[in-house]
Every structure is written in C-alpha cells, then in structure tokens.
Design a protein around this motif. Sequence first.
Motif, PDB file in Angstrom:
ATOM      1  N   ASP A  89       0.838  -1.196   0.000  1.00 29.91           N
ATOM      2  CA  ASP A  89       0.000   0.000   0.000  1.00 29.91           C
ATOM      3  C   ASP A  89       0.877   1.252   0.000  1.00 29.91           C
ATOM      4  O   ASP A  89       1.901   1.319   0.687  1.00 29.91           O
ATOM      5  CB  ASP A  89      -0.915   0.017   1.221  1.00 29.91           C
ATOM      6  CG  ASP A  89      -1.966  -1.092   1.170  1.00 29.91           C
ATOM      7  OD1 ASP A  89      -2.290  -1.533   0.045  1.00 29.91           O
ATOM      8  OD2 ASP A  89      -2.441  -1.500   2.239  1.00 29.91           O
ATOM      9  N   ILE A  90       0.478   2.234  -0.784  1.00 25.96           N
ATOM     10  CA  ILE A  90       1.242   3.468  -0.943  1.00 25.96           C
ATOM     11  C   ILE A  90       0.456   4.628  -0.341  1.00 25.96           C
ATOM     12  O   ILE A  90      -0.743   4.776  -0.604  1.00 25.96           O
ATOM     13  CB  ILE A  90       1.507   3.760  -2.439  1.00 25.96           C
ATOM     14  CG1 ILE A  90       2.254   2.593  -3.090  1.00 25.96           C
ATOM     15  CG2 ILE A  90       2.271   5.064  -2.618  1.00 25.96           C
ATOM     16  CD1 ILE A  90       3.633   2.351  -2.575  1.00 25.96           C
ATOM     17  N   ASP A  91       1.128   5.460   0.460  1.00 24.73           N
ATOM     18  CA  ASP A  91       0.409   6.614   1.008  1.00 24.73           C
ATOM     19  C   ASP A  91       0.186   7.657  -0.088  1.00 24.73           C
ATOM     20  O   ASP A  91       0.884   7.678  -1.107  1.00 24.73           O
ATOM     21  CB  ASP A  91       1.143   7.209   2.213  1.00 24.73           C
ATOM     22  CG  ASP A  91       2.452   7.903   1.837  1.00 24.73           C
ATOM     23  OD1 ASP A  91       2.407   8.928   1.130  1.00 24.73           O
ATOM     24  OD2 ASP A  91       3.525   7.418   2.257  1.00 24.73           O
ATOM     25  N   GLU A  92      -0.794   8.511   0.098  1.00 22.08           N
ATOM     26  CA  GLU A  92      -1.239   9.438  -0.938  1.00 22.08           C
ATOM     27  C   GLU A  92      -0.145  10.413  -1.354  1.00 22.08           C
ATOM     28  O   GLU A  92      -0.022  10.759  -2.539  1.00 22.08           O
ATOM     29  CB  GLU A  92      -2.477  10.198  -0.479  1.00 22.08           C
ATOM     30  CG  GLU A  92      -3.135  11.032  -1.564  1.00 22.08           C
ATOM     31  CD  GLU A  92      -3.469  10.230  -2.825  1.00 22.08           C
ATOM     32  OE1 GLU A  92      -3.314  10.793  -3.931  1.00 22.08           O
ATOM     33  OE2 GLU A  92      -3.845   9.044  -2.706  1.00 22.08           O
ATOM     34  N   ARG A  95       2.252   8.562  -3.671  1.00 24.41           N
ATOM     35  CA  ARG A  95       1.609   8.351  -4.977  1.00 24.41           C
ATOM     36  C   ARG A  95       1.583   9.650  -5.792  1.00 24.41           C
ATOM     37  O   ARG A  95       1.899   9.653  -6.985  1.00 24.41           O
ATOM     38  CB  ARG A  95       0.197   7.816  -4.779  1.00 24.41           C
ATOM     39  CG  ARG A  95      -0.567   7.572  -6.086  1.00 24.41           C
ATOM     40  CD  ARG A  95      -1.947   7.031  -5.811  1.00 24.41           C
ATOM     41  NE  ARG A  95      -1.877   5.718  -5.199  1.00 24.41           N
ATOM     42  CZ  ARG A  95      -1.724   4.582  -5.874  1.00 24.41           C
ATOM     43  NH1 ARG A  95      -1.613   4.612  -7.204  1.00 24.41           N
ATOM     44  NH2 ARG A  95      -1.663   3.424  -5.260  1.00 24.41           N
ATOM     45  N   LYS A  96       1.210  10.739  -5.142  1.00 25.13           N
ATOM     46  CA  LYS A  96       1.120  12.021  -5.837  1.00 25.13           C
ATOM     47  C   LYS A  96       2.483  12.449  -6.379  1.00 25.13           C
ATOM     48  O   LYS A  96       2.604  12.869  -7.536  1.00 25.13           O
ATOM     49  CB  LYS A  96       0.571  13.071  -4.875  1.00 25.13           C
ATOM     50  CG  LYS A  96       0.422  14.465  -5.489  1.00 25.13           C
ATOM     51  CD  LYS A  96      -0.099  15.455  -4.449  1.00 25.13           C
ATOM     52  CE  LYS A  96      -0.168  16.862  -5.038  1.00 25.13           C
ATOM     53  NZ  LYS A  96      -0.629  17.854  -4.026  1.00 25.13           N
ATOM     54  N   LYS A  97       3.504  12.357  -5.543  1.00 27.85           N
ATOM     55  CA  LYS A  97       4.851  12.747  -5.963  1.00 27.85           C
ATOM     56  C   LYS A  97       5.366  11.829  -7.077  1.00 27.85           C
ATOM     57  O   LYS A  97       6.017  12.289  -8.024  1.00 27.85           O
ATOM     58  CB  LYS A  97       5.804  12.696  -4.770  1.00 27.85           C
ATOM     59  CG  LYS A  97       5.475  13.689  -3.657  1.00 27.85           C
ATOM     60  CD  LYS A  97       5.844  15.102  -4.026  1.00 27.85           C
ATOM     61  CE  LYS A  97       5.726  16.022  -2.821  1.00 27.85           C
ATOM     62  NZ  LYS A  97       6.111  17.407  -3.144  1.00 27.85           N
ATOM     63  N   GLN A  98       5.073  10.520  -6.950  1.00 35.14           N
ATOM     64  CA  GLN A  98       5.525   9.574  -7.962  1.00 35.14           C
ATOM     65  C   GLN A  98       4.899   9.878  -9.319  1.00 35.14           C
ATOM     66  O   GLN A  98       5.567   9.873 -10.353  1.00 35.14           O
ATOM     67  CB  GLN A  98       5.189   8.144  -7.543  1.00 35.14           C
ATOM     68  CG  GLN A  98       5.640   7.077  -8.526  1.00 35.14           C
ATOM     69  CD  GLN A  98       7.145   6.998  -8.671  1.00 35.14           C
ATOM     70  OE1 GLN A  98       7.819   6.350  -7.904  1.00 35.14           O
ATOM     71  NE2 GLN A  98       7.698   7.690  -9.671  1.00 35.14           N
ATOM     72  N   MET A  99       3.609  10.170  -9.339  1.00 38.35           N
ATOM     73  CA  MET A  99       2.940  10.455 -10.602  1.00 38.35           C
ATOM     74  C   MET A  99       3.402  11.788 -11.183  1.00 38.35           C
ATOM     75  O   MET A  99       3.435  11.960 -12.410  1.00 38.35           O
ATOM     76  CB  MET A  99       1.428  10.432 -10.414  1.00 38.35           C
ATOM     77  CG  MET A  99       0.870   9.055 -10.040  1.00 38.35           C
ATOM     78  SD  MET A  99       1.502   7.687 -11.073  1.00 38.35           S
ATOM     79  CE  MET A  99       0.914   8.172 -12.709  1.00 38.35           C
ATOM     80  N   GLU A 100       3.786  12.723 -10.341  1.00 33.87           N
ATOM     81  CA  GLU A 100       4.348  13.976 -10.840  1.00 33.87           C
ATOM     82  C   GLU A 100       5.653  13.707 -11.590  1.00 33.87           C
ATOM     83  O   GLU A 100       5.892  14.274 -12.672  1.00 33.87           O
ATOM     84  CB  GLU A 100       4.598  14.947  -9.685  1.00 33.87           C
ATOM     85  CG  GLU A 100       5.135  16.302 -10.136  1.00 33.87           C
ATOM     86  CD  GLU A 100       5.363  17.282  -8.998  1.00 33.87           C
ATOM     87  OE1 GLU A 100       5.743  18.438  -9.283  1.00 33.87           O
ATOM     88  OE2 GLU A 100       5.168  16.908  -7.816  1.00 33.87           O
ATOM     89  N   ILE A 101       6.484  12.838 -11.032  1.00 29.88           N
ATOM     90  CA  ILE A 101       7.735  12.444 -11.699  1.00 29.88           C
ATOM     91  C   ILE A 101       7.443  11.805 -13.051  1.00 29.88           C
ATOM     92  O   ILE A 101       8.059  12.144 -14.074  1.00 29.88           O
ATOM     93  CB  ILE A 101       8.542  11.488 -10.806  1.00 29.88           C
ATOM     94  CG1 ILE A 101       9.053  12.211  -9.562  1.00 29.88           C
ATOM     95  CG2 ILE A 101       9.715  10.866 -11.579  1.00 29.88           C
ATOM     96  CD1 ILE A 101       9.582  11.294  -8.479  1.00 29.88           C
ATOM     97  N   ILE A 102       6.500  10.884 -13.066  1.00 29.51           N
ATOM     98  CA  ILE A 102       6.165  10.180 -14.309  1.00 29.51           C
ATOM     99  C   ILE A 102       5.681  11.166 -15.369  1.00 29.51           C
ATOM    100  O   ILE A 102       6.103  11.102 -16.541  1.00 29.51           O
ATOM    101  CB  ILE A 102       5.095   9.097 -14.045  1.00 29.51           C
ATOM    102  CG1 ILE A 102       5.619   8.044 -13.074  1.00 29.51           C
ATOM    103  CG2 ILE A 102       4.650   8.456 -15.361  1.00 29.51           C
ATOM    104  CD1 ILE A 102       6.955   7.459 -13.428  1.00 29.51           C
ATOM    105  N   HIS A 103       4.800  12.076 -15.010  1.00 31.77           N
ATOM    106  CA  HIS A 103       4.283  13.042 -15.983  1.00 31.77           C
ATOM    107  C   HIS A 103       5.386  13.946 -16.520  1.00 31.77           C
ATOM    108  O   HIS A 103       5.392  14.301 -17.711  1.00 31.77           O
ATOM    109  CB  HIS A 103       3.157  13.864 -15.355  1.00 31.77           C
ATOM    110  CG  HIS A 103       1.913  13.074 -15.107  1.00 31.77           C
ATOM    111  ND1 HIS A 103       1.121  13.220 -13.989  1.00 31.77           N
ATOM    112  CD2 HIS A 103       1.332  12.087 -15.836  1.00 31.77           C
ATOM    113  CE1 HIS A 103       0.113  12.382 -14.045  1.00 31.77           C
ATOM    114  NE2 HIS A 103       0.224  11.675 -15.151  1.00 31.77           N
TER     115      HIS A 103
END
Length: 390
Positions: A89-92, A95-103
């Motif tokens: 499980d990933i904390d929010e 997840r938010k920071k990870q998706m910012e990197i991906i984008h």
Amino acid sequence: MYLTREEESIYDGNQGEARKIAIRLLVALGELGGAERLIPIKSAHISGVSYKNIGDGGIQFLKKISDRVSVPTTLNPLGFDIENGGPVDIDENFRKKQMEIIHLYLNMGIRESFTCTPYYFYSEPQFGDHLAWAESSAIIYVNSLIGARTNRESGPSALASAIIGKTPDHGLHRTENRRPQIIINVSVPLDYTGFASLGLYLGPLLRNRIPLIRVQGRPKDMELKALSAALSATSSLPMFHVEGITPESNLPVESGEKVEVGTEIIKETMAKNTSSTEPEVIAIGCPHLSPEEIEYIANLVKGKKKVGPDLLLFTSREVRERESKAVEIIEEFGGKVLADTCMVVSPLSSKYKSTGTNSGKASFYLPMKGYGNQKVSFMGILDLLRWVIS
C-alpha cells in the motif's frame, strides 16, 4: 572539447535553458573524462524514476531540465505498479509525488517502459551501438553480452544525453578501454544463484577492473544477467567478458593476474549474504524477469496449492502482456506478477521485514538502512518455492 556550431549554439543558451543545462553537464563530464568531442547515441535509459530514490530534489531538477528527448528513451522502475497497485500500500503523498515524476518524464517524450531490462523488447541495442544508459545492471548487461557501448551514466547524465542526442566520447565508448585487465578462472559449474554469488564475490575484489571470466560449460542468458546485476551492485564495474561467450572476449588481456574461484568461495558467499530468518515474502525478479523465467516459474507452480509467505514476481509490462497465460497460471496459484516496479525501488519494507530472493543484487541492497534493514534469505528458485508450495 571540440563543439560543432550547433552544439555551441546550445551551449550558449540559444535553444533554451533546459538544453543549455543538458549540454553543459555533458561537456563538464566529457572534459573530466578526457573526451575530445560528443558523439551521437542510438538510445538512452533513465534511472532515478522512483520517488523513493530521487525525492523532492529530483523533481526540482526534472522541472529545470524538462525538454523533448532527441533519441528513443526508456525509464527505470518506479515505486509501485501503476495499473494494478502493489507490491505494498502506498500513502497518498508518495503516490502524488511519484505520478508527478512520471508526468514530467512522459512530457519529454520518454516511453512508459518502467523496467530495468529495456533490452527486452523496448530498446534492443546492437553490437557497437553508442548509448547513454543509466541503471547499473542494464549498463553492464549491454556492454558485456551485446557489445553495445555505454558508460556508467547517472540518471541526470543519461537524461542530458537523451535531450541532446549525444554523449562524450570517452571511457567505454573507446575500444582500448574495454579490454580485460584480470582473468577469473571458475572451476565449478554454476547455476543462476551461483552466478549471482560469483558477482557478489567478485564485485568488491575487482572494483572497476574489467575481468575475463572462464567458466564451466555454456551459461544461459538469464544466468549472465544474474552475474551482471550482482557485479554492478557491488562495484563500479561497467562490463565483463566471458571467454568464448561474450562478443568481445577476444580482446587482449592487459594483465597476467589471475583469480581462482571454486566451490568453497561460492558457498561462503551465499552463506554470507543470507539470513536464517523465515521470509515473510518471496520476491523474484531483480532484474526484471524475462519471458523464459516467467514460463519456468509458471511450470513449477502449475496445479499446485499455495501456502506460507506471499509470492511476488517482478517484470516489465511488455513481458507480462506477452506471457499472459503464464501470468494467469502464477496468479491462479496465488502469486502476484507486478510490472512497473521492483523489490528494491518500491517501499517493500513498509510491509515486509524479511524477504526470500534469488537475486544477488537484492540480497546486497535490501539489508541496507535505506532499503529497510531487511533480513534476506538468498537461495535458488526451487528452494524459495518450497516455502510456498504445499
């Protein structure tokens, strides 16, 4: 360093701030390495994708250097499986920071590969190709097994090369720097875990000296992949040669120094890198599993009943899709096949404190403080599966 007119224009900032940052980084590295010029590359591979690894500072760097890449470029694994979730499980905030990197990466035109084995399907280098790859296990694999040419790039330097489409002409891009410097005689036949153990033993011994390794029999590709990952995790070594196997093993040896490796060294290395603690999870796929490895594990668990620890397998999206039947067998058994991430760059230790794996690389990293101080049981696949097959 000599720069062409176009390169000088980029250096002076006439093509934007991001490209100026990128080429100035490459020139600084080139001058440090004694390069006389920049040379074109066929592809780039970027490490430093997981938020666990690069943090907020990495995000700020990506924003500064954000520009379209000039060559086919792939990405390393991130902190979780985007489509299916897991392995934990990933904390929010993560997840938010990870998706910012991906984008940020995707906006540069980089492929959604999320694998440490881009040489399967995503980016298949050929002998002699010049590359700018980060991810230590992929670097040593393509240099050694394929004969492509890349230095041991960092995430930022590989990204800079991807943007400019070039890399400094020094180090492993030059034939004279690819010659073996020491001979390793292995007197005992090795399996997958044996090759991983060989890498764990040789890494601290060799440091950055390129070896010519003489082994018994003809090793499989997956076994040399295990050797690559363990060697690169425990040293700064960018490549190796295996006599009669790898494409440049006929290069002249620069030294007569030899090291003998027998049964006792392999056994001692395995024992040194394993714990007696019962694993809470069996994690396989560091580096990411190949199609052959997925099929092999599927055949071992087919029709069996699962017990004991969780079973997590890590591979790329492409392999998971191509091997959908094997994946279905593994998941019907009770295992989980994950893409996009791996046991090292995901926050695995937030759920598991002890891991069983056949990966020499993972057995080296997971016990470290930054990776959760895990207890690791390092053994072959058949021994690992005894924990989970009734």
